[in-house]
Design a protein around this motif. Structure first.
Motif, short mmCIF file in Angstrom:
data_model
loop_
_atom_site.label_atom_id
_atom_site.label_comp_id
_atom_site.label_asym_id
_atom_site.label_seq_id
_atom_site.Cartn_x
_atom_site.Cartn_y
_atom_site.Cartn_z
N SER B 159 29.69 16.24 -17.63
CA SER B 159 30.23 17.55 -18.01
C SER B 159 31.68 17.76 -17.60
N ARG B 160 32.54 16.86 -18.06
CA ARG B 160 33.96 16.99 -17.75
C ARG B 160 34.69 17.85 -18.77
N ILE B 161 34.15 17.86 -20.00
CA ILE B 161 34.84 18.58 -21.08
C ILE B 161 35.02 20.05 -20.70
N GLY B 162 33.93 20.66 -20.22
CA GLY B 162 34.01 22.06 -19.80
C GLY B 162 35.05 22.25 -18.71
N ARG B 163 35.10 21.28 -17.80
CA ARG B 163 36.06 21.41 -16.68
C ARG B 163 37.50 21.34 -17.16
N PHE B 164 37.73 20.57 -18.23
CA PHE B 164 39.10 20.53 -18.78
C PHE B 164 39.53 21.92 -19.23
N ALA B 165 38.55 22.77 -19.59
CA ALA B 165 38.89 24.13 -20.04
C ALA B 165 38.65 25.17 -18.95
N GLY B 166 38.47 24.71 -17.72
CA GLY B 166 38.37 25.64 -16.60
C GLY B 166 36.98 26.16 -16.31
N LEU B 167 35.96 25.66 -17.04
CA LEU B 167 34.59 26.07 -16.71
C LEU B 167 34.12 25.31 -15.48
N LYS B 168 33.35 25.98 -14.64
CA LYS B 168 32.96 25.35 -13.37
C LYS B 168 31.64 24.62 -13.54
N THR B 169 31.72 23.37 -13.95
CA THR B 169 30.48 22.63 -14.23
C THR B 169 30.05 21.71 -13.09
N ALA B 170 30.91 21.53 -12.06
CA ALA B 170 30.54 20.60 -10.99
C ALA B 170 29.25 21.07 -10.32
N LEU B 171 28.33 20.14 -10.11
CA LEU B 171 27.05 20.50 -9.51
C LEU B 171 27.14 20.54 -8.00
N LYS B 172 26.37 21.47 -7.39
CA LYS B 172 26.19 21.42 -5.94
C LYS B 172 25.34 20.19 -5.66
N ILE B 173 25.55 19.56 -4.50
CA ILE B 173 24.79 18.31 -4.36
C ILE B 173 23.29 18.53 -4.19
N ARG B 174 22.88 19.72 -3.81
CA ARG B 174 21.43 19.95 -3.77
C ARG B 174 20.86 20.09 -5.19
N ASP B 175 21.74 20.24 -6.19
CA ASP B 175 21.28 20.39 -7.57
C ASP B 175 21.44 19.14 -8.42
N ILE B 176 21.74 18.01 -7.81
CA ILE B 176 21.76 16.78 -8.60
C ILE B 176 20.58 15.91 -8.15
N GLY B 177 19.85 15.41 -9.11
CA GLY B 177 18.83 14.41 -8.80
C GLY B 177 19.48 13.06 -8.99
N SER B 178 19.48 12.26 -7.92
CA SER B 178 20.09 10.94 -8.00
C SER B 178 18.99 9.95 -8.33
N GLY B 179 19.08 9.31 -9.51
CA GLY B 179 17.93 8.55 -10.00
C GLY B 179 18.19 7.09 -10.29
N VAL B 180 17.11 6.32 -10.21
CA VAL B 180 17.12 4.94 -10.70
C VAL B 180 15.81 4.71 -11.43
N GLN B 181 15.83 3.80 -12.36
CA GLN B 181 14.60 3.51 -13.10
C GLN B 181 14.58 2.05 -13.55
N ALA B 182 13.37 1.48 -13.46
CA ALA B 182 13.16 0.13 -13.99
C ALA B 182 12.12 0.20 -15.09
N VAL B 183 12.32 -0.58 -16.14
CA VAL B 183 11.27 -0.77 -17.13
C VAL B 183 10.51 -2.01 -16.69
N VAL B 184 9.24 -1.81 -16.29
CA VAL B 184 8.49 -2.89 -15.67
C VAL B 184 7.38 -3.35 -16.61
N SER B 185 7.24 -4.65 -16.79
CA SER B 185 6.19 -5.17 -17.67
C SER B 185 5.19 -6.01 -16.90
N GLY B 186 4.06 -6.27 -17.53
CA GLY B 186 3.03 -7.10 -16.91
C GLY B 186 2.26 -6.36 -15.84
#
Ligand SMILES: Cc1cc2nc3c(=O)[nH]c(=O)nc-3n(C[C@H](O)[C@H](O)[C@H](O)COP(=O)(O)OP(=O)(O)OC[C@H]3O[C@@H](n4cnc5c(N)ncnc54)[C@H](O)[C@@H]3O)c2cc1C
Ligand code: SF4
Ligand code: SF4
Lengths: 59, 394
Positions: B159-186
């Motif tokens: 969400s940088r586009i909004g920030r270029f126009a002065g909208l406050k889109t940066a997330l508080k760190i308690r509001d970001i889910g930091s994720g990883v994912q694997a596609v696992v077979s077998g």
């Protein structure tokens, strides 16, 4: 200063979403941090899922 | 390529495609720019959706569906399992987002939208009165300025586009889910159950998921609340889980991803610009589901943007109608879910075990998501009404 262990980065944008000064740029397989603008808040370091970012003291 | 457009959409995810499609459908000339080389790739998503919500928005193509879900299974820290069965056999789908996202962009292009990949937007241009009137972009390696009447920022979690126009889109760190994912077979897993693990062990402030994709394949990933990532790094946590539960599984794909677990931003429009989907923070802050809500949000934006083009009025005041539409449709509910999420962040492993014990005591045929969440907020009765309103029908 934020140091990028670049070969580990997956370009997922998690760091960008929390950067308060919008100084991280991601385009395809490229990540750039504008250290002039960076305020050393280290939020990006904290939230990176892959532990790609590191704080380094400026010499 | 022409350099003047009614609407330029930045980002080719589900929210971008839906907003582009609906802007074009009602008459606007629309360009959609996506920075990656292919729409829908990489898939940074567990691909789970509710069927009813999706069907309301679009005619579902069987090619999008990997598996059909008829129950969920929530596992507490001490391994108490709480299963909830749905009334219908296909309550949820696990999608193939590579095909799905591609088809949405294709539908948009068939409605008249011009789509370009390898097209990175790195700035906005403004008119003399400060209204957004175009983008600065790098299209297939070439720097260009393109002008528009309205820009739609559909640029996802960043969400940088909004920030270029002065909208406050940066997330508080308690509001970001930091994720990883694997596609696992077998791996041998139930093909119709979505599994969730809660608690400190794997995903503090979030959860770990196993979403089946058929043929003994599953999306296995986790999200950790941003302010807890210093205790546990997502990649280490997933590695630990996989080596314990699926040591012989193959990993076909591995991605990182951020999930905005916030409520919709207070300000999602300004003169000449609207934000949609993850960029506007429209993800369900409890489940992390943002596909259907982003599509709905994008559709509502597209309709109002087309109207704005017809009326030749690109002011914040006019575009705010979209925000009101969204608030009525899903936004209000997201505020309730956000309140509940903040409460859930305060729960300990003991609390989860206690909740699981109580919930598993309800006979399975009477168990519902609503009933489970009523137990979740047992310590905070003021949230019961929010739960009832947010989860009625589940
Ligand atoms: C690990 C993980 C698991 C998830 N699981 C689920 C799930 O099971 N179910 C569910 O419903 N949701 C899930 N989500 C959330 C879901 O993926 C998002 O909510 C959804 O993709 C939002 O759609 P969008 O169109 O708003 O954004 P995106 O799909 O993120 O699309 C944004 C697009 O914009 C492009 N872009 C960004 N910046 C620029 C720029 N400057 N110029 C040009 N293009 C740009 C990006 O490349 C991207 O393609 C998950 C998310 C993650 C990270
Ligand atoms: S959060 Fe980490 S992996 Fe994701 S883009 Fe930033 S540095 Fe790369
Ligand atoms: S340290 Fe703070 S300001 Fe610097 S790049 Fe990271 S998030 Fe942005």
């Amino acid at each position: 200063m934020i140091y990028i262990k670049e070969n580990l980065c997956d370009f997922c944008g998690t760091c960008v979403s929390v950067c308060p000064v919008n100084c991280i740029e991601l385009f395809e397989a490229k990540i750039e941090i504008d250290n002039e603008k960076c305020i050393d808040c280290n939020l990006c370091v904290k939230v990176c899922p892959l532990d790609v970012l590191e704080v380094k003291d400026e010499k | 390529m022409k350099s003047n457009w009614d609407v330029i959409v930045v980002g080719g995810g589900p929210a971008g495609s839906m907003s582009a499609l609906h802007s074009a459908k009602y008459g606007a000339s629309v360009l959609m720019l996506e920075k990656d080389r292919e729409i829908g790739v990489p898939v940074r998503c567990a691909e789970g959706v509710g069927v009813v919500g999706l069907q309301k928005l679009i005619k579902v193509d069987e090619r999008w569906i990997k598996t059909k879900i008829d129950k969920i299974d929530i596992i507490s820290p001490n391994n108490t399992s709480v299963k909830v069965k749905f009334d219908t056999k296909d309550n949820g789908y696990i999608l193939d987002r590579r095909i799905f996202d591609n088809d949405l962009a294709l539908l948009a292009s068939q409605a008249g939208v011009t789509v370009k990949t390898k097209s990175y937007v790195h700035g906005l241009t403004f008119s003399e009165n400060g209204s957004v009137n175009g983008v600065k972009a790098n299209i297939l390696g070439k720097e260009v300025n393109l002008s528009s009447k309205i820009v739609i920022g559909a640029d996802g979690v960043e969400s940088r586009i909004g920030r270029f126009a002065g909208l406050k889109t940066a997330l508080k760190i308690r509001d970001i889910g930091s994720g990883v994912q694997a596609v696992v077979s077998g791996i041998d897993i139930d093909q119709n159950t979505m599994k969730f693990y809660v608690g400190e062990k794997y995903a503090p402030g979030g959860y770990l998921w196993i979403f089946p994709k058929g043929n003994n394949i599953a999306n296995i990933g986790l999200g950790i609340s941003g302010n807890r990532c210093d205790i546990k790094k997502p990649k280490d946590s997933l590695e630990k889980f996989l080596s314990k539960h699926f040591p012989n599984g193959s990993i076909l794909n591995y991605v990182a991803g951020g999930i905005p677990l916030a409520k919709t931003l207070d300000k999602i429009v300004t003169d000449g610009l609207v934000l949609v989907g993850d960029a506007a923070r429209t993800v369900n802050p409890i489940s992390g589901g943002g596909i259907v809500s982003g599509m709905n949000n994008g559709k509502l934006a597209g309709i109002r943007v087309a109207e704005a083009i017809k009326e030749n009025n690109f002011t914040e005041k006019f575009l705010k109608k979209y925000k009101d539409d969204w608030y009525k449709a899903d936004g209000k509910n997201h505020e309730r879910l956000y309140k509940i999420k903040n409460f859930i962040l305060s729960l300990t492993d003991n609390d989860f075990d206690h909740i699981a014990k109580k919930a598993s005591a309800i006979p399975i045929e009477k168990r519902s998501v609503l009933k489970v969440f009523k137990i979740v907020v047992w310590r905070k009765p003021s949230l019961v009404l929010d739960v009832v309103k947010a989860f009625s029908g589940f």
